[in-house]
Design a protein around this motif. Structure first.
Motif, short mmCIF file in Angstrom:
data_model
loop_
_atom_site.label_atom_id
_atom_site.label_comp_id
_atom_site.label_asym_id
_atom_site.label_seq_id
_atom_site.Cartn_x
_atom_site.Cartn_y
_atom_site.Cartn_z
N LEU A 167 40.15 37.99 34.37
CA LEU A 167 38.92 38.27 35.10
C LEU A 167 37.96 39.11 34.24
CD1 LEU A 167 37.34 37.99 37.69
CD2 LEU A 167 38.59 39.94 38.63
N ASP A 168 38.50 39.93 33.39
CA ASP A 168 37.68 40.72 32.48
C ASP A 168 36.85 39.81 31.58
OD1 ASP A 168 36.73 43.07 31.42
OD2 ASP A 168 38.37 43.33 30.01
N THR A 169 37.48 38.78 31.01
CA THR A 169 36.79 37.83 30.16
C THR A 169 35.77 37.01 30.94
OG1 THR A 169 38.70 37.67 28.69
CG2 THR A 169 37.11 35.88 28.59
N LEU B 55 30.56 35.05 32.45
CA LEU B 55 29.90 34.34 33.54
C LEU B 55 29.13 35.23 34.52
CD1 LEU B 55 32.82 31.91 34.50
CD2 LEU B 55 30.90 31.46 32.94
N LEU B 56 29.57 36.48 34.71
CA LEU B 56 29.00 37.29 35.78
C LEU B 56 28.17 38.47 35.28
CD1 LEU B 56 32.11 37.37 38.17
CD2 LEU B 56 30.12 35.85 38.29
N GLY B 57 28.73 39.22 34.33
CA GLY B 57 28.02 40.38 33.80
C GLY B 57 27.88 41.51 34.79
N LYS B 58 28.87 41.67 35.67
CA LYS B 58 28.81 42.73 36.68
C LYS B 58 29.43 44.02 36.15
CE LYS B 58 28.89 40.09 40.98
NZ LYS B 58 27.77 40.82 41.59
N PRO C 265 38.37 41.70 44.93
CA PRO C 265 37.66 40.87 45.92
C PRO C 265 36.19 40.69 45.61
CG PRO C 265 39.15 42.38 47.04
CD PRO C 265 39.12 42.80 45.60
N THR C 266 35.53 41.72 45.11
CA THR C 266 34.11 41.63 44.79
C THR C 266 33.86 40.56 43.73
OG1 THR C 266 33.73 43.96 45.32
CG2 THR C 266 32.12 42.89 43.88
N PHE C 267 34.69 40.55 42.70
CA PHE C 267 34.52 39.57 41.63
C PHE C 267 34.94 38.18 42.08
CE2 PHE C 267 34.43 43.46 39.17
CZ PHE C 267 33.42 43.19 38.25
N ALA C 268 35.99 38.10 42.90
CA ALA C 268 36.41 36.80 43.42
C ALA C 268 35.31 36.17 44.26
CB ALA C 268 37.69 36.95 44.23
N ASP C 269 34.66 36.99 45.10
CA ASP C 269 33.56 36.48 45.93
C ASP C 269 32.39 36.05 45.05
OD1 ASP C 269 35.08 37.01 48.15
OD2 ASP C 269 34.07 38.90 48.63
N LEU D 1 40.59 44.59 35.71
CA LEU D 1 40.18 43.20 35.54
C LEU D 1 41.04 42.42 34.55
CD1 LEU D 1 36.28 43.44 35.60
CD2 LEU D 1 37.91 43.39 37.48
N GLY D 2 41.83 43.12 33.75
CA GLY D 2 42.73 42.43 32.83
C GLY D 2 44.03 42.01 33.50
N ASN D 3 44.27 42.51 34.71
CA ASN D 3 45.51 42.19 35.41
C ASN D 3 45.34 41.11 36.46
OD1 ASN D 3 47.22 43.81 34.00
ND2 ASN D 3 47.23 45.50 35.45
N LEU D 4 44.27 40.32 36.33
CA LEU D 4 44.04 39.19 37.22
C LEU D 4 43.50 38.05 36.37
CD1 LEU D 4 43.92 38.19 40.18
CD2 LEU D 4 41.56 38.98 40.25
N SER D 5 44.14 36.89 36.45
CA SER D 5 43.74 35.78 35.57
C SER D 5 43.62 34.47 36.33
CB SER D 5 44.75 35.62 34.43
OG SER D 5 44.69 36.71 33.54
N PHE D 6 42.90 33.53 35.68
CA PHE D 6 42.66 32.22 36.26
C PHE D 6 42.92 31.15 35.21
CE2 PHE D 6 40.20 35.31 38.54
CZ PHE D 6 40.28 34.93 39.86
#
Length: 244
Positions: free
Chosen positions: A98-100, A105-108, A114-118, A151-156
């Motif tokens: 998610l960090d990458t 893609l987002l730049g937040k 949840p905020t980033f997933a949404d 954000l490094g502990n969540l991946s897709f």
């Protein structure tokens, strides 16, 4: 080693091993120290907790998690985690943290899962179902006192122009990790409560968290003191679930 791409609080190494019934021979192995000091004992407890948390996370709706096992040898506790970003003997599978994804893609500014997933759903990179699963997992993490959900502990996993949720990894009650000087935290941990619109997800996550703490309290690979703490956490959550 310093500068390793597999960073974190635990020392670790990668390995290739043959084990009947495993999905891949590729594993990442974390390990504790070999003495019986309170600090080393707590890190050993947390390795077992990570194994139990990965198992309990799979009881959440639609959640997959990395397969793991605990090995104890020569005074050390080892957590062996199968790698889902590898296949066959030499194959590498695509994986994006998610960090990458945020950088690309987002730049937040940094925030919670949840905020980033949404935001990924709004940008049509992620389906509603995967975002909902991460809400469940985020609450589960909070209810097992995981303070390391960065954000490094969540991946897709990218597939056909979209993103799919990767199996869960690196989830454990880091709130109970030894402090920088080696002392053990002693202050009370208050379980977070949901807003009314979050109640259904919270209750599902709480059920998994109660099961986790119950397993912590019963697992003899964990020190007696931390087993008592696990039972206390589980009883507190069970009481809260009946009141929410």
């Amino acid at each position: 080693m310093a500068g390793s791409s597999a960073a974190g609080e635990f020392p670790k190494f990668t390995a290739l091993r043959a084990l009947t019934g495993s999905a891949t021979p590729h594993v990442l192995v974390k390990f504790s120290g070999a003495d019986a000091s309170p600090t080393v004992t707590r890190w050993a407890d947390l390795l077992v907790c990570e194994h139990l948390a990965l198992e309990c996370a799979r009881t959440l709706p639609g959640i997959a998690s990395a397969r793991s096992r605990i090995l104890i040898q020569a005074g050390r506790t080892f957590l062996e985690v199968e790698r889902f970003d590898r296949h066959d003997r030499l194959g590498r599978s695509p994986l994006c943290s998610l960090d990458t994804l945020n950088a690309a893609l987002l730049g937040k500014t940094p925030g919670d899962w949840p905020t980033f997933a949404d935001a990924l759903v709004a940008a049509k990179w992620l389906g509603d179902g995967d975002a909902q699963r991460r809400h469940h997992l985020w609450w589960f993490g909070r209810l097992i006192a995981n303070t390391d959900m960065h954000l490094g502990n969540l991946s897709f996993q990218p597939t056909q122009g979209r993103l799919c949720l990767a199996p869960t990894y690196d989830i454990l009650p880091m709130r109970h990790a030894p402090l920088a000087g080696g002392e053990l935290p002693t202050d009370e941990v208050e379980p977070p409560l949901p807003l009314p619109r979050q109640r259904a997800i919270w209750l599902a996550a709480c059920q998994a968290a109660v099961e986790f703490w119950s397993r912590v309290g019963a697992d003899t690979r964990i020190s007696e003191g931390f087993r008592r703490l696990g039972l206390e956490h589980g009883q507190r959550l069970q009481t809260l679930a009946e009141q929410v």
